[in-house]
Every structure is written in structure tokens, then in C-alpha cells.
Design a protein around this motif. Structure first.
Motif, PDB file in Angstrom:
ATOM      1  N   ARG A 365      21.827  48.945  22.410  1.00  0.00           N
ATOM      2  CA  ARG A 365      22.182  47.529  22.568  1.00  0.00           C
ATOM      3  C   ARG A 365      23.128  47.388  23.763  1.00  0.00           C
ATOM      4  O   ARG A 365      24.350  47.345  23.612  1.00  0.00           O
ATOM      5  CB  ARG A 365      22.886  47.039  21.305  1.00  0.00           C
ATOM      6  N   PRO A 392      25.133  62.415  15.417  1.00  0.00           N
ATOM      7  CA  PRO A 392      24.244  61.573  14.601  1.00  0.00           C
ATOM      8  C   PRO A 392      23.754  60.329  15.340  1.00  0.00           C
ATOM      9  O   PRO A 392      22.583  59.967  15.234  1.00  0.00           O
ATOM     10  CB  PRO A 392      25.119  61.199  13.399  1.00  0.00           C
ATOM     11  N   ILE A 393      24.642  59.702  16.115  1.00  0.00           N
ATOM     12  CA  ILE A 393      24.243  58.465  16.798  1.00  0.00           C
ATOM     13  C   ILE A 393      23.161  58.743  17.841  1.00  0.00           C
ATOM     14  O   ILE A 393      22.130  58.062  17.879  1.00  0.00           O
ATOM     15  CB  ILE A 393      25.476  57.795  17.446  1.00  0.00           C
ATOM     16  N   ASP A 396      19.826  59.721  16.306  1.00  0.00           N
ATOM     17  CA  ASP A 396      19.109  58.561  15.770  1.00  0.00           C
ATOM     18  C   ASP A 396      18.460  57.762  16.897  1.00  0.00           C
ATOM     19  O   ASP A 396      17.305  57.356  16.791  1.00  0.00           O
ATOM     20  CB  ASP A 396      20.075  57.676  14.976  1.00  0.00           C
ATOM     21  N   LYS A 403      16.232  59.861   7.190  1.00  0.00           N
ATOM     22  CA  LYS A 403      16.780  58.809   6.347  1.00  0.00           C
ATOM     23  C   LYS A 403      17.554  59.427   5.188  1.00  0.00           C
ATOM     24  O   LYS A 403      17.101  60.396   4.576  1.00  0.00           O
ATOM     25  CB  LYS A 403      15.629  57.952   5.823  1.00  0.00           C
ATOM     26  N   PHE A 404      18.716  58.842   4.905  1.00  0.00           N
ATOM     27  CA  PHE A 404      19.482  59.232   3.720  1.00  0.00           C
ATOM     28  C   PHE A 404      19.128  58.217   2.636  1.00  0.00           C
ATOM     29  O   PHE A 404      19.621  57.103   2.640  1.00  0.00           O
ATOM     30  CB  PHE A 404      20.973  59.199   4.044  1.00  0.00           C
ATOM     31  N   GLY A 405      18.273  58.622   1.714  1.00  0.00           N
ATOM     32  CA  GLY A 405      17.784  57.687   0.712  1.00  0.00           C
ATOM     33  C   GLY A 405      16.392  57.214   1.082  1.00  0.00           C
ATOM     34  O   GLY A 405      15.704  57.854   1.874  1.00  0.00           O
ATOM     35  N   ALA A 406      15.977  56.122   0.481  1.00  0.00           N
ATOM     36  CA  ALA A 406      14.601  55.635   0.660  1.00  0.00           C
ATOM     37  C   ALA A 406      14.567  54.166   1.017  1.00  0.00           C
ATOM     38  O   ALA A 406      15.532  53.472   0.852  1.00  0.00           O
ATOM     39  CB  ALA A 406      13.810  55.848  -0.621  1.00  0.00           C
TER      40      ALA A 406
ATOM     41  N   GLY B  17      19.258  43.887  11.299  1.00  0.00           N
ATOM     42  CA  GLY B  17      19.757  44.441  12.564  1.00  0.00           C
ATOM     43  C   GLY B  17      18.628  45.012  13.412  1.00  0.00           C
ATOM     44  O   GLY B  17      17.614  45.476  12.890  1.00  0.00           O
ATOM     45  N   PRO B  52      28.563  56.139  10.984  1.00  0.00           N
ATOM     46  CA  PRO B  52      27.913  56.091  12.297  1.00  0.00           C
ATOM     47  C   PRO B  52      26.819  57.146  12.425  1.00  0.00           C
ATOM     48  O   PRO B  52      27.038  58.312  12.095  1.00  0.00           O
ATOM     49  CB  PRO B  52      29.071  56.377  13.266  1.00  0.00           C
ATOM     50  N   GLY B  53      25.660  56.713  12.875  1.00  0.00           N
ATOM     51  CA  GLY B  53      24.569  57.642  13.117  1.00  0.00           C
ATOM     52  C   GLY B  53      23.768  58.030  11.895  1.00  0.00           C
ATOM     53  O   GLY B  53      22.784  58.748  12.016  1.00  0.00           O
ATOM     54  N   LYS B  55      21.155  57.175   9.159  1.00  0.00           N
ATOM     55  CA  LYS B  55      20.084  56.203   8.904  1.00  0.00           C
ATOM     56  C   LYS B  55      20.015  55.928   7.415  1.00  0.00           C
ATOM     57  O   LYS B  55      19.683  56.822   6.642  1.00  0.00           O
ATOM     58  CB  LYS B  55      18.770  56.772   9.443  1.00  0.00           C
ATOM     59  N   GLY B  57      18.870  54.567   3.699  1.00  0.00           N
ATOM     60  CA  GLY B  57      17.836  53.997   2.861  1.00  0.00           C
ATOM     61  C   GLY B  57      18.363  52.699   2.267  1.00  0.00           C
ATOM     62  O   GLY B  57      19.571  52.436   2.292  1.00  0.00           O
ATOM     63  N   SER B 343      19.725  48.418   9.975  1.00  0.00           N
ATOM     64  CA  SER B 343      18.908  47.920  11.069  1.00  0.00           C
ATOM     65  C   SER B 343      17.495  48.452  10.905  1.00  0.00           C
ATOM     66  O   SER B 343      17.290  49.527  10.331  1.00  0.00           O
ATOM     67  CB  SER B 343      19.489  48.373  12.418  1.00  0.00           C
ATOM     68  N   HIS B 351      13.720  52.001   9.434  1.00  0.00           N
ATOM     69  CA  HIS B 351      15.179  51.931   9.431  1.00  0.00           C
ATOM     70  C   HIS B 351      15.743  52.706  10.629  1.00  0.00           C
ATOM     71  O   HIS B 351      15.120  53.650  11.112  1.00  0.00           O
ATOM     72  CB  HIS B 351      15.753  52.555   8.150  1.00  0.00           C
ATOM     73  N   SER B 352      16.913  52.301  11.067  1.00  0.00           N
ATOM     74  CA  SER B 352      17.640  53.090  12.065  1.00  0.00           C
ATOM     75  C   SER B 352      19.110  53.090  11.689  1.00  0.00           C
ATOM     76  O   SER B 352      19.543  52.338  10.813  1.00  0.00           O
ATOM     77  CB  SER B 352      17.469  52.513  13.470  1.00  0.00           C
ATOM     78  N   ALA B 353      19.866  53.934  12.398  1.00  0.00           N
ATOM     79  CA  ALA B 353      21.290  54.066  12.089  1.00  0.00           C
ATOM     80  C   ALA B 353      22.157  53.069  12.851  1.00  0.00           C
ATOM     81  O   ALA B 353      23.370  53.073  12.687  1.00  0.00           O
ATOM     82  CB  ALA B 353      21.746  55.485  12.405  1.00  0.00           C
ATOM     83  N   ASP B 354      21.571  52.213  13.671  1.00  0.00           N
ATOM     84  CA  ASP B 354      22.390  51.239  14.408  1.00  0.00           C
ATOM     85  C   ASP B 354      23.213  50.413  13.434  1.00  0.00           C
ATOM     86  O   ASP B 354      22.721  49.983  12.394  1.00  0.00           O
ATOM     87  CB  ASP B 354      21.483  50.298  15.207  1.00  0.00           C
ATOM     88  N   PRO B 355      24.472  50.149  13.803  1.00  0.00           N
ATOM     89  CA  PRO B 355      25.290  49.321  12.912  1.00  0.00           C
ATOM     90  C   PRO B 355      24.694  47.922  12.771  1.00  0.00           C
ATOM     91  O   PRO B 355      23.923  47.464  13.606  1.00  0.00           O
ATOM     92  CB  PRO B 355      26.651  49.285  13.605  1.00  0.00           C
ATOM     93  N   VAL B 356      25.053  47.256  11.679  1.00  0.00           N
ATOM     94  CA  VAL B 356      24.548  45.908  11.398  1.00  0.00           C
ATOM     95  C   VAL B 356      25.648  44.894  11.693  1.00  0.00           C
ATOM     96  O   VAL B 356      26.832  45.226  11.661  1.00  0.00           O
ATOM     97  CB  VAL B 356      24.095  45.785   9.924  1.00  0.00           C
TER      98      VAL B 356
END
Lengths: 406, 406
Positions: A365, A392-393, A396, A403-406, B17, B52-53, B55, B57, B343, B351-356
């Protein structure tokens, strides 16, 4: 270059962050059109290499930037001193910082630094390297002046033993003592005490010391150890990320950390760690390595030198030389991160805990910041992160996260 | 509505996001006068749902936003799959993800997905649900196509057992085996092995499968299990916060998590989880629920669908429809938080790890940001927080926090 969008390049400009000198940081004063162009294409923020207010070492900050929590993996100066001078240590080894010192036959220390000996330590080292005591392998290597490191390798060792270095002159060499009740600590202390006496026997009759004594110099006739530490069991970079990583570094400590993680970190003659280093070649080589490796790190040492010398103008020029070297990156299509491992303010002349600027390019972004500096970065879209968040950032962003979770 | 100033409404716009598509995010392109008006009245920031970073679920991110650290409470896919399809699990249950599969009488798997069976699984389920083996209650429920979940309830069970799913075709069904030396794991493995054989006995002669075989389709004649997990013992929302909470959710997973926390989370026919959902009714219902409950959460699914379809224009329209539905909130006098659970960039399709983005209204330090988008929020007064920080922040704003210290 195939799949360039999934390639990651991380540039760590050693000690680049600063505070204000006459109202400006060196980054703010430098002419750096390439860095500013890159800033205009990416997202910026500030980063605490370890945590807010924590002054990082180069070792702890690089562990953090590589995603290894230094509070978990940093086990003291001994192991990282050994790593830094190029000893090939491995998880489970016990490492010490050492001094060549001057002792009497009664093991009274007359000079903890053996006259700051500057020549001949590599010859002395040959005598006391590759020993074996009680089935434990003893590795020793000299560093600059009177400094050196010692590594013990074998079964049943422990880092919980006290120093032999009395830290005072005209004091007896200390007996290493176990610091807990384990048999391992007792065994390790015994080995160190045997090594200490053996070092006096072998070094005191060494020709280098005969010459020193003829010249009226203090002989380097005993080894004092301190700062015992366990070389940490680190998961390799590939085990941790399922990616092969390469690292272009100029100095031993950073190369050593990369090698401890089994990263590809060869010696490059053009990466000298001094003002004569060829940064353009480092950048071009990083791009070449990205043909084979999905992720490449580069540590550029140039800014750190004038920081320690507290030379503002030289630091500005170092930044300008880095900027020139980065020109080829204006066309880079992968994920690119540019940051520092720590601030080294001119006003301090050493590392500080100030956060460092961070710029990330790729599928990001893009924010409105179009200049790469500490204060501009603080206005950026990343806000403030920690060093351990960086991997991690960028993983990603480059499409490697799970993904952590689903 | 009494004490409206102490009421809290949290809107979670699923997958809202994004990153940039042709220079803009969907939020930046959408016409959203209500969201922008609300932004002008509140304080904004960006939020890492997990860290941060990382992703997220939908399950882990909702746990975090509800204030339950997912690193502590997330116990794997099995339990959350069961929760997601509406099984009423409770702490201590052992849950598995399951497949209907096609087996020979010798228990060789010919098709792990039973021809991706799309009809009749609810009839098959009746045969194998509500069994009891060795005093353990067996609950089974079908999901979409060949997918299902299994829950064991009773004393002396363990999640540390291996899968029966061979993950390959033309392989034998695996024996579930204990993964540690406990009697509990041995017992659980034995029950699963009995259930596996029983499922073949009961399903292979089922009329649904007779019809399938007549049509030349693979029968769904055995259940394979994988991903054993302990349903976490979660303190209820009321135990944790001393407040009764309600949750309006469209999809089973989110409703299930709310119910696991003993929140009021009924089914609403107008909340469909598809494009035909009635968001206006969801918002009006949330305001009605606030008459009775001090805190109400709403998960609006609409943005997530076009994100997975990578349809930028549809995502813009989804945001515009959400914006319309939020009109009644312009007069809301309590504490209002608007954010996303993760996001889901158009450029990623997942899904991605970008902040919302996060917006909070109420007794807040209103900032200068007057537009609700990812990049505007990054300029806001909240800077960057984590998902688990949200509940403490809004509880404090609404007057429910307790002092730590004196």
C-alpha cells in the motif's frame, strides 16, 4: 529471472539511522535520488530492531531481522564472538571470549592484554588450537590484538561455569567453577582449568614470546576465558521458512550468523567492510543470486564506520555512495526491503535504540512519503513495527505466508 | 435505550482490507459517505488481527478481536471445522475433520472424496450420528460435498492420535495410533478405529449408496478422520468481561465461535452470508439488541465473497452497500468500532497479512482523518495495534475497564 514477483531482496544498511546534528540527520542531508525514488514507490515505517528503547547489537539485530527472536536465541557474547571471527561453531558447542595475557609462573596476571599484542597471535594460536582434553575437542582462534575465542565441542558440557579472567591485574588466574550442581558444569570447569595451565605451558616457551621478551614486551603466555555461552540450536533458515536464503555480508559476525543458519554466505573479495568496499558489485551480485535463491540479504557496512568516528560529513557521503549503488534496484520487480540494523547517532558515536527507517516495495500500500529518512519514514503507512515482524511481513507480501487458522 | 453512552457496537467487515489495484484499494474507490462521515467523527488506525505479517484465518482473527489470544486458544482445524458447521461442541470434546470416502471391503480407499458427493450426505449422517462406543458419545455432521466433522465427548479422551485418512488413494485406511504413551490416547485411537469399521458397516449398505452404485457413482461408504484437536476450554464472554454479549453473524464458523463463548448468537434469516443478505436489517437488529446487551458484534460477510473471486468492481459495490446500511449509525451515541477480520486483496484472492483499517467512535481523541480506508487509517491517531488490543481499548472507552494498580 523467473518468478521475479516472488523474489525478495533485503538491504540492511548498518548503523544508518541517526539523530539530529544541527537540526538534520545524515539521511536528511544526503543527496539520494535513488533512495527517494524508491521511497516514492513503496510504503515506509519505523522499526525497532529489537524493541522500543532496546539498544541492539549487530548480532541481536540481525537475528531479529532474520526472524529469530534474540531473547530466545542470543546466548551471550562468547558464541557470537566465536562466530564473528569465523570459527565454525554448531549448536551445543560451548564458546568463550578470550584474552592473550601475561602471567607469572605462579599464575599471577601482570597484564590482561599482553601489551595489546598486535603481531604473532596466529603463530601462538597454532600451538593451542585443535587440542583434546578429556575427549573434548578444543578449538581456539585469534581475533584482533589480544582478543580471541575458544570453543569446546563434545558430549556432556555446560555453559554454567565462571570466568578464569580475574578482570584485575596482579591477581591470580581464577579457577573456573561450576555455577550449578550439574556434573556437566563440573566437567567443563575442569577442562577449562586444564586448558588454562596447558596454555601457560605451551605459550610461555613459544618463540614469539621469546622475541617479545627480548624486546622488553610482555609475553602473551596464558589464555584467560570469560563469558561462557552455549552456541544456540537454531533451526536453519531453510527449516524455518522452507526457502533457501543467501546473504552478502562484509564482516565476519554477519557472515557467521548467516552460516550458522546454513544460508549461502560466501566470502566476496569486493565486500571488504571498509571504505573501499564495492557496493555496486554487492548489489549486482545480490540480483544475480536472486536467479537461484528466492531471498537474498545484503548487509552494507559503510554507514557504520563514520558513525563510530562521529563524522557527520563522512556519513552523509557514505549514504550518497550507497544511493549510487542502488540505481539498478529502481527496476526491481520483486519485494524489496531497505532498512538498518540499528541507529548509530553521530551525537553518540555508538549504537542507539532509536528506531530505524524501513521501506518496503512490492505489492504494498504505497504511501505518500517520497523521501527515505528517519522522520519521513515515521509518517509512512507501516507505522512502527519490530525487527522480528519484518520477515513475516515480506514473506506474506511475496506470497509465501501460511494461514493461521481457516 | 438506557445508558447508550456505555453501549458498544463492533462491526467486523469480513475481508474488507485490500492492497492496490491500479493504484487504489476498493475502499478508496467506493462511494461511502456514511463511512467517511463516521471517520470524520472518530479516531483511526491500522490493526494486525493476529500480529504483523501473520495471515489470519477467520477463526483466529475473530478469537483475537474478541480478546482471546489465538496462540493460546486455537487448537486446530478439527474443532473449528465442527464449530463452523454448527455442531454444539464444548471444552474437552475431541473433534476431527472428516471425509466421506469410497472404500473396498478390505478397507482400501478408492476415492478420498466419494466422487465429491453433493447429495444424500445428511441421510448418510443419520446412520452414524449419535453413536456410543466404549461409553463415549459420537457426534457426526455433514458439511459441504464430501466434508464432515466428528466429535467425541466423554471422560478420558486425548487429541494426540494419528489420522485414519491415508491422504492417498489405493492405500489402506490407516489405523489411528496414539501419539504419546497415555492411556487416553490409546483409548481414543481404539474408539476411532472402531468407529471407522462401524462407518463402513453402516454406510456400505445404506440406500443412498445403493442408488449411487446403480448410477455408477462411487459410494460414500466410509468416514476418514484427520486433524484431531481438543475443543479449547474458553472462558465465556461473560466470565471474561462481566458483560453479556450478542453476535450477529452470517456464517456458521463465526456463529459457532460466539456460541462457544456462550454469547447470544441466534440464526437470523436475513443474514444469509451471500449477496442477498439484508445488511440494513442486521444493523437495525444490532441496535435493537443493544437495548438488552451492553455489547454487540456484527460480522458482515459481503466483502469477502468478491475478494475470493478477485472481482474489484464487485468489492467496491459490496462496500457501497455496507455504507448504505450504516446510515443509522450516524446518530449512534455509544462506542462504535468498525474494522475487518483480515485483508483479502484482489491481487491475492485469499486472506493476507496486511493490517486492516480500524475506526473507533465515542469518547475518543478524534483525529484529522476523514475518510475510511486502509491508507487513511494508517495516518490516524491510533497508529498500529493488534486484534487482541481492541477489546481492552473499547471497554476502557465505554467505561468498563478496571485499573491495573492503584
Amino acid at each position: 529471472m523467473s518468478d521475479i514477483k516472488n523474489k525478495i531482496l533485503v538491504l540492511i544498511c548498518d548503523g544508518m539511522g541517526d539523530r539530529l546534528t544541527n537540526g538534520y540527520t545524515p539521511l536528511e542531508k544526503a543527496y539520494k535520488p535513488n533512495l527517494d525514488f524508491l521511497a516514492s514507490q513503496g510504503v515506509l515505517g519505523i522499526m525497532d530492531p529489537i524493541a522500543p528503547g532496546i539498544k541492539p547489537g549487530s548480532d541481536t539485530s540481525h537475528l531479529a531481522i532474520l526472524g529469530y527472536d534474540p531473547y530466545k536465541y542470543y546466548t551471550g557474547r562468547g558464541p557470537f564472538e566465536a562466530i564473528g571471527i569465523g570459527m565454525e561453531v554448531k549448536g551445543g558447542d560451548i564458546a568463550f571470549r578470550c584474552n592473550f595475557a601475561t602471567s607469572t609462573p605462579e599464575l599471577i596476571i601482570k597484564d590482561r592484554r599482553a601489551g595489546r599484542i598486535s603481531e604473532g597471535t596466529s603463530l601462538l594460536t597454532e600451538t593451542i588450537n585443535n587440542l583434546e582434553i578429556d575427549n573434548i575437542k578444543i578449538m581456539f582462534k585469534e581475533s584482533v590484538e589480544h582478543r580471541a575465542a575458544l570453543v569446546l565441542r563434545g558430549e556432556g558440557l555446560s555453559p554454567f561455569i565462571s570466568d578464569t579472567d580475574p578482570h584485575l591485574e596482579d591477581s591470580s588466574v581464577l579457577e573456573a567453577k561450576p555455577l550449578d550442581n550439574s556434573l556437566e558444569s563440573l566437567k567443563t570447569a575442569n577442562i577449562i582449568n586444564k586448558f588454562t595451565r596447558l596454555s601457560y605451558q605451551l605459550l610461555s616457551k613459544h618463540p614469539v614470546n621469546k622475541v617479545r621478551q627480548q624486546k622488553g614486551e610482555n609475553p602473551a603466555n596464558i589464555i584467560l576465558v570469560r563469558g561462557a555461552g552455549l552456541v544456540p540450536y537454531l533451526p536453519s533458515f531453510e527449516e524455518k521458512y522452507h526457502l533457501q536464503g543467501a546473504f552478502i555480508a562484509e564482516v565476519g559476525l554477519i557472515k557467521g550468523i548467516a552460516r550458522l543458519l546454513s544460508m549461502h554466505a560466501p566470502d566476496f573479495t569486493f565486500a571488504t567492510g571498509s571504505y573501499d568496499t564495492d557496493m555496486k558489485q554487492m548489489i549486482l551480485t545480490s540480483l544475480n543470486l536472486l536467479e537461484k535463491y528466492p531471498i537474498v540479504f545484503v548487509n552494507i557496512k559503510t554507514c557504520d564506520l563514520p558513525s563510530h568516528d562521529r563524522n557527520f560529513e563522512m556519513k552523509v557521503r557514505a549514504i550518497e555512495r550507497i544511493d549510487e549503488a542502488l540505481a539498478p534496484l529502481k527496476d526491481f520487480k520483486g519485494t524489496l526491503a531497505i532498512t538498518a540494523d540499528h541507529s548509530s547517532p553521530i551525537s553518540v558515536g555508538d549504537h542507539s535504540a532509536d528506531p530505524v527507517p524501513l521501506l518496503i516495495l512490492g505489492d504494498v500500500r504505497k504511501d505518500k512519503v517520497n523521501s527515505f529518512s528517519e522522520r519521513d519514514a515515521a509518517q509512512g503507512g507501516l507505522n512502527r513495527i519490530k525487527g522480528v515482524d519484518l520477515m513475516p511481513i515480506i514473506l506474506d507480501l511475496a506470497g509465501y505466508s501460511e494461514k493461521f487458522g481457516a
